[in-house]
Structure formats: C-alpha cells, structure tokens
Design an enzyme around this catalytic site. Structure first.
Site, mmCIF file in Angstrom:
data_model
loop_
_atom_site.group_PDB
_atom_site.id
_atom_site.type_symbol
_atom_site.label_atom_id
_atom_site.label_comp_id
_atom_site.label_asym_id
_atom_site.label_seq_id
_atom_site.Cartn_x
_atom_site.Cartn_y
_atom_site.Cartn_z
ATOM 1 N N SER A 73 0.838 -1.197 0.000
ATOM 2 C CA SER A 73 0.000 0.000 0.000
ATOM 3 C C SER A 73 0.871 1.244 0.000
ATOM 4 O O SER A 73 2.006 1.229 0.502
ATOM 5 C CB SER A 73 -0.920 0.005 1.230
ATOM 6 O OG SER A 73 -1.805 1.112 1.207
ATOM 7 N N ASP A 74 0.333 2.308 -0.583
ATOM 8 C CA ASP A 74 1.037 3.583 -0.556
ATOM 9 C C ASP A 74 0.012 4.702 -0.556
ATOM 10 O O ASP A 74 -1.102 4.543 -1.068
ATOM 11 C CB ASP A 74 1.962 3.739 -1.758
ATOM 12 C CG ASP A 74 2.922 4.897 -1.570
ATOM 13 O OD1 ASP A 74 3.920 4.726 -0.826
ATOM 14 O OD2 ASP A 74 2.695 5.975 -2.143
ATOM 15 N N GLN A 75 0.388 5.818 0.040
ATOM 16 C CA GLN A 75 -0.508 6.974 0.092
ATOM 17 C C GLN A 75 0.227 8.220 -0.384
ATOM 18 O O GLN A 75 1.370 8.459 0.001
ATOM 19 C CB GLN A 75 -1.024 7.199 1.513
ATOM 20 C CG GLN A 75 -2.029 8.341 1.625
ATOM 21 C CD GLN A 75 -2.488 8.553 3.050
ATOM 22 O OE1 GLN A 75 -1.765 9.111 3.867
ATOM 23 N NE2 GLN A 75 -3.681 8.065 3.371
#
Length: 200
Positions: A73-75
């Site tokens: 995941s990445d934001q």
C-alpha cells in the site's frame, strides 16, 4: 483467481498504522520491509504514483516469498500545485499545514495484492480533506503535540489532526490512516483470504 485459505499473507510495510489496521481483520500475517524507490517520476499524477508504489512494494516482497500473497500500500497527498510528502521535521510539518490552511487536499491511498511476479488485484481510494483556515499558533501547537512527522500531509487524523478539518469525504474511512479496509476486504475475498466465514 482464488487462493487457498492457508496461503500465507504478508504486509509489505513497516508502517505501524497499516499493521494496526490490518490487525483489525483478525487475519494471520507477517510484515516485511519492501525495498522500493519512492521518487515520483516527472509529471506523474499523484494517483498514478500511489498505484505504482503500491504495486512495487507488493511485488518486491512477493519476489522473495513466492508461496505467499503480499499486500502493498502507498498513500500520496496532493494540493493542486504539489505533492505533499512526509515532512520529517517540525519545521516542514508546520510549513505543509500553512499551505493546507483553507485548502482541499486530495489523498490517494492505493492497495495492491501480488503473488510471485504478478499483481492480482489493485484499488486506489481518494479522500478529500478540507482544512479550516488555521491560525499559526494552532499549527505550531498541533505539530508539537501530535508530532506527525511520518505522515503525508503532516497530520494524524486519528489523533488531534481531526481538529484541523472542516470536512472530509471518502468511500473508505480507514484510507486516510493508510490502508483502505473496505477495499482490502473485497480484494481478500476475491482471492480466498476473506476473514469471515461464508456459506454458499
């Protein structure tokens, strides 16, 4: 694609926020640090950056653990004119919040599932945060007390950061904290790793 329910699950992250969120699903999993370059490409849109890095993190760990399914995941947080990274220092955090004051900031939180060398599922959730007009004193006080130095956008919404908002809009409320659990559950269900028992 359907996997057996005993397939090992790995979270490709050392983030305590993502680990705590995934623990809410009561699934057995381990964590592994992905070795990925998070540098944006020239002209890369923030949602495309989040998706590319989510894929890259999942694939980097999956290559080392081919028997497992890996969640990455990445934001990415962005104002219309710039991407807001993790501040890393009190002065940069204060600077970012001054830029956000009275503005809308878009957060793109991507989540990917990979096995071996293939991304088998991907989602990207957008969250719009509208900031109040912030006084300099409250920015300084907030950063001192919440220390959001490892948070994109320079706030912890699960802490005092909520005081800074005028409103927020998202289809997946945990996305802002770093892992969209509604999307994650849907993806896990599609590969046979859903945490609840179901009947046919």
């Amino acid at each position: 694609m359907s996997l057996l329910s005993h397939t090992p699950l790995i979270l490709a992250s050392t983030s305590p926020y993502r680990r705590r969120l995934l623990e809410r699903l009561e699934l057995a999993f381990t964590c592994a640090a992905p070795e990925t370059d998070e540098t944006p490409r020239p002209g890369e849109a923030p949602d495309a950056l989040a998706c590319r890095l989510g894929d890259a993190k999942a694939l980097a760990v999956a290559a080392l653990h081919p028997e497992s399914v890996v969640l990455g995941s990445d934001q990415v947080a962005a104002l219309p004119s710039m991407i807001l990274g993790k501040p890393g220092s009190f002065s940069v955090a204060q600077q970012q919040l001054r830029l956000c004051s009275g503005q809308s900031v878009e957060f793109y939180t991507a989540v990917s599932l990979a096995q071996r060398d293939t991304v088998i599922a991907q989602r990207c959730v957008r969250t719009t945060v509208r900031f109040r007009s912030l006084a300099n004193a409250e920015i300084i006080d907030y950063v001192r007390r919440d220390e959001p130095l490892d948070c994109a956008g320079s706030f912890r919404w699960e802490g005092l950061g909520i005081c800074l908002f005028k409103s927020l809009e998202s289809d997946d409320p945990t996305a802002l904290e770093g892992l969209p659990l509604i999307a994650t559950c849907d993806m896990l269900r599609s590969v046979g790793l859903y945490p609840l028992k179901t009947t046919i």
